[in-house]
Design a protein around this motif. Structure first.
Motif, PDB file in Angstrom:
ATOM      1  N   ARG A   1       0.813  -1.217   0.000  1.00 19.39           N
ATOM      2  CA  ARG A   1       0.000   0.000   0.000  1.00 19.39           C
ATOM      3  C   ARG A   1       0.848   1.270   0.000  1.00 19.39           C
ATOM      4  N   LEU A   2       2.089   1.148   0.461  1.00 18.88           N
ATOM      5  CA  LEU A   2       2.985   2.297   0.489  1.00 18.88           C
ATOM      6  C   LEU A   2       3.785   2.442  -0.802  1.00 18.88           C
ATOM      7  N   CYS A   3       3.778   1.394  -1.628  1.00 11.44           N
ATOM      8  CA  CYS A   3       4.568   1.365  -2.864  1.00 11.44           C
ATOM      9  C   CYS A   3       3.963   2.224  -3.956  1.00 11.44           C
ATOM     10  N   LEU A   4       4.796   2.585  -4.914  1.00 14.68           N
ATOM     11  CA  LEU A   4       4.281   3.104  -6.170  1.00 14.68           C
ATOM     12  C   LEU A   4       3.468   1.996  -6.845  1.00 14.68           C
ATOM     13  N   PRO A   5       2.442   2.338  -7.624  1.00 16.89           N
ATOM     14  CA  PRO A   5       1.550   1.319  -8.187  1.00 16.89           C
ATOM     15  C   PRO A   5       2.261   0.204  -8.937  1.00 16.89           C
ATOM     16  N   ASP A   6       3.310   0.537  -9.702  1.00 14.95           N
ATOM     17  CA  ASP A   6       3.962  -0.511 -10.496  1.00 14.95           C
ATOM     18  C   ASP A   6       4.771  -1.470  -9.640  1.00 14.95           C
ATOM     19  N   LEU A   7       5.008  -1.113  -8.382  1.00  9.76           N
ATOM     20  CA  LEU A   7       5.778  -1.963  -7.475  1.00  9.76           C
ATOM     21  C   LEU A   7       4.887  -2.804  -6.566  1.00  9.76           C
ATOM     22  N   GLY A   8       3.567  -2.580  -6.634  1.00 11.24           N
ATOM     23  CA  GLY A   8       2.651  -3.271  -5.734  1.00 11.24           C
ATOM     24  C   GLY A   8       2.783  -4.783  -5.730  1.00 11.24           C
ATOM     25  N   PRO A   9       2.839  -5.430  -6.917  1.00 11.21           N
ATOM     26  CA  PRO A   9       2.947  -6.889  -6.904  1.00 11.21           C
ATOM     27  C   PRO A   9       4.173  -7.397  -6.151  1.00 11.21           C
ATOM     28  N   TRP A  10       5.329  -6.762  -6.381  1.00  8.91           N
ATOM     29  CA  TRP A  10       6.513  -7.226  -5.655  1.00  8.91           C
ATOM     30  C   TRP A  10       6.473  -6.798  -4.192  1.00  8.91           C
ATOM     31  N   GLY A  11       5.726  -5.741  -3.881  1.00  8.29           N
ATOM     32  CA  GLY A  11       5.539  -5.380  -2.481  1.00  8.29           C
ATOM     33  C   GLY A  11       4.942  -6.534  -1.700  1.00  8.29           C
ATOM     34  N   LEU A  12       4.000  -7.242  -2.324  1.00  9.55           N
ATOM     35  CA  LEU A  12       3.388  -8.408  -1.670  1.00  9.55           C
ATOM     36  C   LEU A  12       4.382  -9.556  -1.521  1.00  9.55           C
ATOM     37  N   LEU A  13       5.343  -9.650  -2.439  1.00 13.45           N
ATOM     38  CA  LEU A  13       6.251 -10.799  -2.483  1.00 13.45           C
ATOM     39  C   LEU A  13       7.646 -10.494  -1.952  1.00 13.45           C
ATOM     40  N   HIS A  14       7.904  -9.245  -1.548  1.00 16.74           N
ATOM     41  CA  HIS A  14       9.287  -8.864  -1.252  1.00 16.74           C
ATOM     42  C   HIS A  14       9.888  -9.653  -0.085  1.00 16.74           C
ATOM     43  N   ASP A  15       9.050 -10.159   0.807  1.00  9.04           N
ATOM     44  CA  ASP A  15       9.543 -10.972   1.925  1.00  9.04           C
ATOM     45  C   ASP A  15       9.098 -12.429   1.812  1.00  9.04           C
ATOM     46  N   ALA A  16       8.655 -12.845   0.632  1.00  4.90           N
ATOM     47  CA  ALA A  16       8.163 -14.224   0.486  1.00  4.90           C
ATOM     48  C   ALA A  16       9.261 -15.253   0.744  1.00  4.90           C
ATOM     49  N   HIS A  17      10.528 -14.860   0.558  1.00  5.01           N
ATOM     50  CA  HIS A  17      11.631 -15.786   0.865  1.00  5.01           C
ATOM     51  C   HIS A  17      11.636 -16.193   2.335  1.00  5.01           C
TER      52      HIS A  17
ATOM     53  N   ALA B   1       9.634   2.194   0.991  1.00  4.54           N
ATOM     54  CA  ALA B   1       8.320   1.775   1.499  1.00  4.54           C
ATOM     55  C   ALA B   1       8.493   0.740   2.605  1.00  4.54           C
ATOM     56  N   ASP B   2       9.420  -0.190   2.415  1.00  5.86           N
ATOM     57  CA  ASP B   2       9.704  -1.217   3.424  1.00  5.86           C
ATOM     58  C   ASP B   2      10.217  -0.569   4.706  1.00  5.86           C
TER      59      ASP B   2
ATOM     60  N   GLU C   1       5.812  10.474   5.608  1.00  6.72           N
ATOM     61  CA  GLU C   1       5.625   9.127   5.076  1.00  6.72           C
ATOM     62  C   GLU C   1       5.449   8.109   6.194  1.00  6.72           C
ATOM     63  N   VAL C   2       6.195   8.272   7.272  1.00  6.48           N
ATOM     64  CA  VAL C   2       6.046   7.357   8.413  1.00  6.48           C
ATOM     65  C   VAL C   2       4.674   7.534   9.041  1.00  6.48           C
ATOM     66  N   ASP C   3       4.220   8.786   9.182  1.00  3.86           N
ATOM     67  CA  ASP C   3       2.884   9.031   9.732  1.00  3.86           C
ATOM     68  C   ASP C   3       1.809   8.412   8.844  1.00  3.86           C
ATOM     69  N   ARG C   4       1.994   8.495   7.537  1.00  3.05           N
ATOM     70  CA  ARG C   4       1.049   7.863   6.618  1.00  3.05           C
ATOM     71  C   ARG C   4       1.053   6.352   6.825  1.00  3.05           C
ATOM     72  N   ALA C   5       2.226   5.777   6.994  1.00  2.60           N
ATOM     73  CA  ALA C   5       2.327   4.335   7.220  1.00  2.60           C
ATOM     74  C   ALA C   5       1.661   3.942   8.531  1.00  2.60           C
ATOM     75  N   VAL C   6       1.814   4.764   9.569  1.00  3.72           N
ATOM     76  CA  VAL C   6       1.166   4.503  10.851  1.00  3.72           C
ATOM     77  C   VAL C   6      -0.349   4.494  10.670  1.00  3.72           C
ATOM     78  N   GLY C   7      -0.866   5.461   9.916  1.00  3.52           N
ATOM     79  CA  GLY C   7      -2.306   5.522   9.685  1.00  3.52           C
ATOM     80  C   GLY C   7      -2.820   4.288   8.962  1.00  3.52           C
ATOM     81  N   LEU C   8      -2.090   3.834   7.946  1.00  2.08           N
ATOM     82  CA  LEU C   8      -2.497   2.638   7.214  1.00  2.08           C
ATOM     83  C   LEU C   8      -2.432   1.404   8.102  1.00  2.08           C
TER      84      LEU C   8
END
Length: 209
Positions: free
Chosen positions: A56-72, A129-130, A156-163
């Protein structure tokens, strides 16, 4: 040489991970049961929930990998920064950090290939974003506000806290799993992710609502 890894879905070989070991159901279930910060938060907060926050914090084109960035971490667990520091003190820092980075990178490439996408872990916007998600989690769950590299990052941190606060329901692991899976389905519907097919004998049931 095989590396046997016991799972509820059967023993897999970490030296030869197959797409059937990387389905959305398996990854989502595993990441939802892995707690951030070694479980030392006031309330449970999973890697799956963290991944949705990063998405949710990522740029739109990075959203899919945002979901997978810690899948390892479904295979390696969550290496916290303090744990890595402690391990480095017991060995050669460069060798330890190199080994961990290589293991994560190898798994990222395998996961990305199986999911029909490209690994984006080195992208500066995703890394920020991470970081903002990490700092928000420290604020909400530990009452700690980490020092910011740049004062302008405070918004940006305050926005992340809100989300994060809006995602309160995701503190339950089943809700976190289903939320992560719903975001996967969103990107799959757009053709931006192609999750591997579920082995009928290894599927994990979603929570019914």
């Amino acid at each position: 040489m095989t590396i046997p890894f016991w799972t509820a879905q059967g023993t897999i070989d970490l030296a030869d991970i197959r797409p059937a070991d990387l389905t959305a159901e398996i990854l989502g279930d595993t990441l939802a049961k892995l707690n951030r910060f070694g479980g030392r938060t006031r309330e449970p907060w999973s890697v799956a929930a963290h991944s949705v926050l990063v998405e949710r914090l990522c740029l739109p084109d990075l959203g899919p990998w945002g979901l997978l960035h810690d899948a390892h971490e479904a295979f390696l667990g969550d290496f916290t920064a303090p744990a890595v520091e402690l391990i480095c003190r017991a060995g050669t820092r460069s060798a330890v950090e190199h080994a961990i980075r290589n293991a994560k990178g190898q798994l990222d490439r395998i996961i990305a290939s199986a999911w029909g996408t490209s690994p984006r872990g080195l992208n500066i916007h995703l890394r920020r974003a991470d970081l903002f998600a990490l700092q928000a989690e420290a604020v909400v769950f530990m009452g700690v506000r980490p020092e910011l590299a740049h004062p302008s990052d405070a918004d940006e941190v305050d926005r992340a806290v809100g989300l994060l606060i809006e995602m309160e329901a995701a503190r339950d692991w089943r809700a976190a799993r289903d939320l992560w899976l719903s975001r996967v389905e969103h990107y799959a519907g757009l053709g931006r992710l192609i999750p591997p097919k579920t082995n009928p004998r290894r599927g994990i049931a979603r929570t019914s609502n």
